[in-house]
Structure formats: C-alpha cells, structure tokens
Design an enzyme around this catalytic site. Structure first.
Site, PDB file in Angstrom:
ATOM      1  N   GLY A 162       0.817  -1.210   0.000  1.00 18.87           N
ATOM      2  CA  GLY A 162       0.000   0.000   0.000  1.00 18.87           C
ATOM      3  C   GLY A 162       0.849   1.257   0.000  1.00 18.87           C
ATOM      4  O   GLY A 162       0.454   2.272   0.552  1.00 18.87           O
ATOM      5  N   GLY A 163       2.048   1.162  -0.587  1.00 20.05           N
ATOM      6  CA  GLY A 163       2.895   2.341  -0.680  1.00 20.05           C
ATOM      7  C   GLY A 163       3.728   2.593   0.557  1.00 20.05           C
ATOM      8  O   GLY A 163       4.418   3.597   0.650  1.00 20.05           O
ATOM      9  N   PHE A 200      13.763  -0.466 -10.043  1.00 13.61           N
ATOM     10  CA  PHE A 200      12.872   0.685  -9.876  1.00 13.61           C
ATOM     11  C   PHE A 200      12.599   1.299 -11.244  1.00 13.61           C
ATOM     12  O   PHE A 200      13.506   1.847 -11.875  1.00 13.61           O
ATOM     13  CB  PHE A 200      13.543   1.690  -8.923  1.00 13.61           C
ATOM     14  CG  PHE A 200      12.717   2.906  -8.609  1.00 13.61           C
ATOM     15  CD1 PHE A 200      11.327   2.880  -8.660  1.00 13.61           C
ATOM     16  CD2 PHE A 200      13.330   4.091  -8.231  1.00 13.61           C
ATOM     17  CE1 PHE A 200      10.576   4.004  -8.354  1.00 13.61           C
ATOM     18  CE2 PHE A 200      12.590   5.229  -7.921  1.00 13.61           C
ATOM     19  CZ  PHE A 200      11.208   5.176  -7.984  1.00 13.61           C
ATOM     20  N   LEU A 201      11.376   1.184 -11.702  1.00 16.37           N
ATOM     21  CA  LEU A 201      10.983   1.816 -12.969  1.00 16.37           C
ATOM     22  C   LEU A 201      10.432   3.196 -12.629  1.00 16.37           C
ATOM     23  O   LEU A 201       9.364   3.318 -12.041  1.00 16.37           O
ATOM     24  CB  LEU A 201       9.914   0.989 -13.684  1.00 16.37           C
ATOM     25  CG  LEU A 201      10.276  -0.457 -14.054  1.00 16.37           C
ATOM     26  CD1 LEU A 201       9.149  -1.081 -14.866  1.00 16.37           C
ATOM     27  CD2 LEU A 201      11.574  -0.501 -14.837  1.00 16.37           C
ATOM     28  N   LYS A 234      -1.893   7.251  -3.759  1.00 19.95           N
ATOM     29  CA  LYS A 234      -2.679   7.620  -4.933  1.00 19.95           C
ATOM     30  C   LYS A 234      -3.470   8.904  -4.674  1.00 19.95           C
ATOM     31  O   LYS A 234      -3.974   9.112  -3.570  1.00 19.95           O
ATOM     32  CB  LYS A 234      -3.636   6.477  -5.289  1.00 19.95           C
ATOM     33  CG  LYS A 234      -2.890   5.205  -5.675  1.00 19.95           C
ATOM     34  CD  LYS A 234      -3.809   3.997  -5.675  1.00 19.95           C
ATOM     35  CE  LYS A 234      -3.003   2.723  -5.942  1.00 19.95           C
ATOM     36  NZ  LYS A 234      -3.811   1.517  -5.716  1.00 19.95           N
ATOM     37  N   ARG A 293      -8.603  -6.641  -0.478  1.00 20.84           N
ATOM     38  CA  ARG A 293      -9.616  -5.827   0.195  1.00 20.84           C
ATOM     39  C   ARG A 293     -10.340  -4.997  -0.854  1.00 20.84           C
ATOM     40  O   ARG A 293      -9.953  -4.988  -2.019  1.00 20.84           O
ATOM     41  CB  ARG A 293      -8.927  -4.859   1.161  1.00 20.84           C
ATOM     42  CG  ARG A 293      -7.907  -3.995   0.423  1.00 20.84           C
ATOM     43  CD  ARG A 293      -7.498  -2.745   1.159  1.00 20.84           C
ATOM     44  NE  ARG A 293      -6.772  -1.839   0.287  1.00 20.84           N
ATOM     45  CZ  ARG A 293      -5.470  -1.867   0.055  1.00 20.84           C
ATOM     46  NH1 ARG A 293      -4.722  -2.769   0.656  1.00 20.84           N
ATOM     47  NH2 ARG A 293      -4.904  -1.003  -0.772  1.00 20.84           N
ATOM     48  N   VAL A 296      -9.782   2.048  -2.068  1.00 16.73           N
ATOM     49  CA  VAL A 296     -10.306   3.413  -2.035  1.00 16.73           C
ATOM     50  C   VAL A 296     -10.939   3.757  -3.389  1.00 16.73           C
ATOM     51  O   VAL A 296     -12.013   4.348  -3.462  1.00 16.73           O
ATOM     52  CB  VAL A 296      -9.172   4.412  -1.714  1.00 16.73           C
ATOM     53  CG1 VAL A 296      -9.689   5.845  -1.741  1.00 16.73           C
ATOM     54  CG2 VAL A 296      -8.529   4.100  -0.378  1.00 16.73           C
TER      55      VAL A 296
END
Lengths: 470, 210
Positions: A162-163, A200-201, A234, A293, A296
C-alpha cells in the site's frame, strides 16, 4: 444470509459500506473510536458501538475490541473496509473462532497477499512477469543483487504494501545505509525485518486489475490507472486505464485472473502492475502486489461497470457463487476519481480541524463519497481523506471536462484541502491527454509551486516523511 | 419505506420477509436519488431546493455554470448499542464553533495568531534564556525515528536551530519538529507516544549565550 454487519472502519468507506448494507436490508452497526462517536458514518449507521480510545492501536487496529464489539452488538459479520485490519489474517481467524463471517478473503489468502515475497513467488508461479529482484539478507547481498538487476532499485519491506515501506536507491554508495535503515524500519513498522529489492521503474504507469472470486470461479472487472501518486499514495484514479495498448490490457486482465485462480481467491481483490508502454505500441508489465480488500478507488470501477462492489463482497461472504459471468461485465464510458484530502496542497501538510462548510457537486455522472458534513471534526489520528469525487462520462474527454466543472462547485471550509491541486490537474494538458507515468505528479507539483510553466524537474520539498509506523 | 431501493442489484437474492430488518429508512439519499430530484428540478423554474426530513436536510443550489451543488446534513444523533461505554460523547458539538482548535494541554499564548513551531520565550527572570519547542500540529509525540531507536535528543543534548528533536505524527504523516534555536535541551515535557495538542510545549531549550 447476513442480517447484521459490523462496519469496523471510519470515514468515507464506513459511510459507503453502511449505505449498501441498508440498501440490502442489512442492519449496519458502526464500530467507532472515541474520536468518531458523533461522526457522519455514526449518524448514518443503524447503531453505533464504541470500540476504544482515539489512537488506532487502541481501537480500529485492536482485533479483540472489534470481535468483542461485533459479538456484543449481535452482528453476524464484520466488514473491515480498507486499511486498519482489512488485510489482517488475525482478524479473519478471530471472526471465524467467534462464529462471525469475515467479509473478505480467507486468512490463508490474506497471509499470502500480506507477505510481499510470498505473493511475488505465487505470481511468478502463475506465469506473471515480476520485476528483476528478490530477497536480500544484508548489505553485501543487496549490493550483489543490485549490480545484477541494474540501477535504480527500490528497497521494499516484505511486510509492507500500500505504498508503505518503500525506499528508492539510485547509487551503490547509498545502498548499504539504506538497506540497514529499511531493515530497522520494517522491523519497527511491520514486525518483520525482511526486505527485498526490485528494479525501480521511474517512469512506468501504475495499472491495476479488479478481481472478484467466489473461491471456485474468478472474473475481472476491468482495470484502473492510478499513476498520479504523491509519496507512493494515490491522488487521482481512473477506469479504464487510458491509452493502453489493447494487447497489453488484455494480457494484464488474463494475468490477474490467472493469479487469482492459482490462489482460488475468494472475495474482492486487486492485482497491481507496473506497465511500461513501448514507443511503438505494445509494452511490458510487471506484477507489483495483490491487495486483498476493497480499495479506495473502487467507485471508478463501479461507475463504468454499474456494479455495487460492496454488495458483491457481501454476496460472496454469504457463500453464494458469483452472480456474473465474465462476458456479462461490460464496462461503459470513463470514470475519474479525485481524493479530496485535508491537507495543504503545496506541501502536503495535514490539516486536522472542524469542517465548517461542505458543498459538493451533484448531477448526472457525479458521485461523492464522504464521511464529513458541516460540523464534522477531522481528527489528527487518522488519514486525511475527506471525500472522493467521482465523475463518469461517455468518454475520457467528457469525464475530464465534467470533473473540471464539478471541482469548481466543491467548497470545503474549516480545514485546508488539496482541491486546488485537483483543479490544476484537471486543467493540465498532459493529464487531459492521458497516460502519464508515476513520475508525473511530482513534476507537476514542482512546476506548480515554482510557478514556472515548463519542465522544472526538481522534486518539491517534502516536509512530511512517509509514514513508517503502523 | 423499506431500504431495498429500486436500484438494488441483488438479483435472485430476495430478502426473506421479516428476516432482514425492514423499516430501516436510509439516513440520507443516494447519488441516484439526488439525480432523480435534479431531473425534476431541471424542468422547473427554481434554482434552489431545500428538502428537510426527520433524518436529513438536503440543499440543492444551481451554480453559475448551470450545474448543481449539494449540501447534505444529517442532524440525528448516533444510536448507541452493545458496549460497556456510552456512545454519546460528552457535550454536543453542534452547531460547531467555526475553527477553534481544541484547548491545548498547556496554556497557549492568550491571544493573537497561533505561533508556528518556532520556539517562544518562556517566563522571565532566571529562566529568561529558556525557549519552548511547541507542537506545529496536533498529533502523537515521538522522541525517536522508530520504536526502539535511540531518541533524537535527551536532556543535556546540544541542539542547533535545524536539529530535529522529535516527530509529531499527524494524520499518518511524520512531521519533524526542529529545535528552532541553538542551545541545550533542559526539559522534555511529554512522554514518548503521548498525544500533543497544537502548540503544546514539547521541550524547553536553554539558549546558548551569544
């Protein structure tokens, strides 16, 4: 068949779940902390029960308190929303032990999804492309692997997601210190010190596929683009992902379904990918993680499919087989969602306080999900999401135009919000064209804050560090 | 009114009469309901509608561009249930005061705009050189970058104005707190993990003589 559902969450998602429960004739009981006893979701719910003091660890993250509240209130099921305990296998098990239905995947599936290396291994086994990388035990291993996969690399916490628990590293000189810090942080924040490295893109797009399964059969509900991110969180999402090569899109749908099938996935879930479009069409994609889950950004999928995803979650939790076949899912039009946060839009500094005014747009193609109204208190203990504005149009251009006009009619008083950021984005030519990468929002913010019209590529100042605590 | 609206996509899953509680009126309208009202309103020469029920108030207003804006208010108090502790919070918060922050744990400066995180002179006399480090935001006070890590500073630590002395976690974001002055930490006023109101005094720093 469920009759009484405990909604173990707060804010806009609590209000959202309450609404569907009531529409289905299910009594919605809200579990609220001391900070939320008089919140809008508490007023919308049929009943409200207290689960503890304001700090999340003492309330929304307390498995025993949630299960005890559900039992005491006579609930037969628990809907965890997103965040907090939504993907916690302990809650799923505790519900099971107490004779409650957990509205979500099985505990074993939550465990696989929550262990990012296990999910990565399962994805690879299901034939999904994964980014070059793997687990690293110490700095020496990290350096060896980084040399192999090439710079830059992203250090990730196995227990993150989740970042959270992400750390980009651009040169070998930074790596040893970064790996050490990441290990310490991961141990503290997730109780699991393990880290892994991935290539890492920096300019790829974040595209995800919505899955729905009943444990036997699994279908996808189309894709979303969530490339507009700040500190890996996001900010704007849309469905479908714009300007994506049709072959690449279909391959991602198939990959997500293949992964869900391998897990015999039950419930609603999202497979996240990084997509890198080739210059001459086509392109490649890589598995990132699976979120077990409701997300958002689920309303953009609801807007284009016409489905109520919470109702589908409940139906699966009731033990029903899927009510849809893959060819009955027919997305129409384009939908965009803005996350309206209580934060200063420039620096991203949070702005708790009391809402004095909350005016939202209304009309065809417009949906607002919110947990606040005038008089609502925005506590400092939780995240800053106040409301989500979702605009649906027959095509992307009309959705962007509708969004721009709808944002003009939004008015929130009492706290600072990021509404100016959304208005700026909705008028930005690159955003209007569609298909920007995950590097776009930082560049946009850099331009907006220095007031230069053209590409200053410097990162904006970051006063708030990414949260590293549970 | 039952709560299974016309937009229900329940399909074959018909509620068993009496099984799922009927008579649960939704406390507000769905987006579809509002759109139905707007469709009607668009045929009428009105630019504003206020709909008041026992559960909610909906105010619709036509904006300059012809689109509509909505303001919903649910005034009813939550219905408490099944918990040892009472649900009803102490004093009613409505109508809410405009933007008053919660009272700080420490007496804040009597009037005037809220000071930033900058340290403020504390007291007079022998303690004249003590500077207070205050919370820039309300949030949880942490003395270390992570649990188990050594604290940023202790009593006796030397600090410069840009030394990070603590973290305030507000809305899941870690905000660094700077000393704001050069000197020696003479007092740490809160425990690690304690909640700090905005402008609460976190530490006192004994200023270095210039």
């Amino acid at each position: 068949m469920l009759h009484h559902v405990l909604v173990a969450n707060r804010g806009e998602i609590a209000a959202r779940v309450v609404r569907t429960c009531q529409r289905l004739g299910i009594e919605a009981i809200l579990a609220a902390s001391d900070a939320d006893l008089d919140s809008l979701p508490a007023r919308l719910a049929d009943r409200t029960t207290r689960i503890g003091p304001a700090p999340p660890a003492a309330s929304y993250l307390n498995v025993d308190a949630v299960v005890a509240a559900a039992t005491a209130a006579g609930a037969d099921a628990v809907h965890p929303g997103y965040g907090f305990l939504a993907e916690n296998p302990r809650l799923a098990r505790a519900c099971d032990a107490a004779g409650l239905v957990f509205i979500g995947p099985s505990a074993a599936q939550l465990e696989t999804a929550g262990d990012k290396l296990a999910a990565r291994a399962q994805a690879a086994a299901a034939g999904l492309p994964v980014l070059p990388g793997g687990e690293v035990g110490d700095a020496v291993e990290a350096e060896g692997l980084a040399r192999e996969i090439g710079w830059p690399v992203l250090i990730k916490a196995v227990g993150g997601g989740g970042g959270r628990g992400l750390r980009p590293v651009h040169t070998a000189a930074e790596l040893a210190a970064a790996a050490g810090q990441a290990t310490a942080e991961a141990r503290a924040a997730f109780g699991d010190p393990r880290i892994y490295l991935e290539r890492f893109l920096t300019r790829a797009r974040h595209v995800e596929v919505q899955l729905l399964g009943d444990g036997e059969r699994i279908i996808h509900l189309g894709d979303r683009d969530c490339s507009l991110q700040r500190r890996y969180q996001k900010v704007v999402e849309e469905a479908p992902a714009p300007r994506l090569d049709p072959g690449l899109r279909a391959a991602m749908h198939d990959a997500a379904v293949a992964f869900g099938s391998r897990l015999r996935y039950r419930g609603l879930g999202t497979v996240e990918f990084l997509a890198d479009s080739g210059a001459a069409g086509g392109g490649v994609f890589y598995f990132l993680e699976i979120n077990a889950r409701i997300q958002v950004e689920h309303p953009v999928t609801e807007a284009v499919t016409g489905l109520d995803l919470v109702a589908e979650q409940i139906a699966v939790a009731e033990g029903r087989p899927l009510r849809l076949a893959q060819d009955e899912v027919t997305p129409a039009g384009h939908a965009i969602e803005c996350r309206i946060n209580a934060e200063d839009w420039r620096e991203g500094v949070p702005s708790p306080g009391t809402i004095t005014r909350a005016v939202f747009p209304a009309g065809p193609g417009i949906r607002v999900d919110t947990g606040v109204q005038a008089g609502s208190v925005v506590p400092p203990h939780y995240d800053s999401l106040l409301a989500k504005l979702i605009v649906h149009g027959p095509d992307r251009a009309s959705a962007v135009g509708g969004l721009r006009r709808a944002l003009d009619r939004c008015e929130i008083g009492g706290v600072a919000t990021n509404l100016p950021l959304h208005s700026g984005l909705a008028s930005d030519p690159a955003f209007a064209a569609g298909g920007v990468g995950t590097d776009f929002l930082d560049l946009f913010l850099g331009r907006a804050m220095t007031g230069t019209g053209t590409g200053s590529a410097g990162s904006p100042p970051q006063p708030g560090m990414e949260t590293a605590r549970g | 009114m039952t709560s299974t609206g016309p937009g229900s996509s329940r399909g074959p899953a018909k509620p068993v009469p009496g099984a799922r509680t009927a008579a649960m009126a939704p406390a507000s309208l769905s987006a579809e309901d509002v759109q139905d009202i707007l469709r009607l309103l668009d045929t009428l020469p009105f630019d504003e509608l206020t709909l008041e029920t026992s559960h909610f108030t909906l105010r619709l207003q036509r904006a300059a561009d012809g689109g509509w804006a909505q303001e919903t208010h649910v005034p009813s108090r939550p219905v408490a249930t099944g918990s040892a502790a009472p649900v009803q919070p102490a004093p009613p918060t409505e109508p809410a005061p405009p933007t008053e922050p919660a009272p700080p744990t420490e007496p804040a400066p009597p009037t005037g705009p809220l000071p930033a995180a900058a340290p403020t002179p504390a007291g007079t006399g022998p303690e004249r050189d003590l500077r207070e480090v205050r919370a820039p935001l309300p949030g949880t006070f942490y003395r270390a970058p992570q649990p188990g890590a050594p604290p940023y500073v202790d009593v006796g630590s030397l600090v410069a104005p840009d030394t990070v002395v603590a973290i305030i976690e507000t809305m899941k974001l870690m905000n660094p707190v700077y000393a704001g002055t050069a000197g020696t930490v003479s007092e740490i006023c809160l425990d690690d993990g304690q909640f700090a109101e905005q402008d609460a005094v976190l530490m006192r720093v004994s200023e270095r003589a210039r």
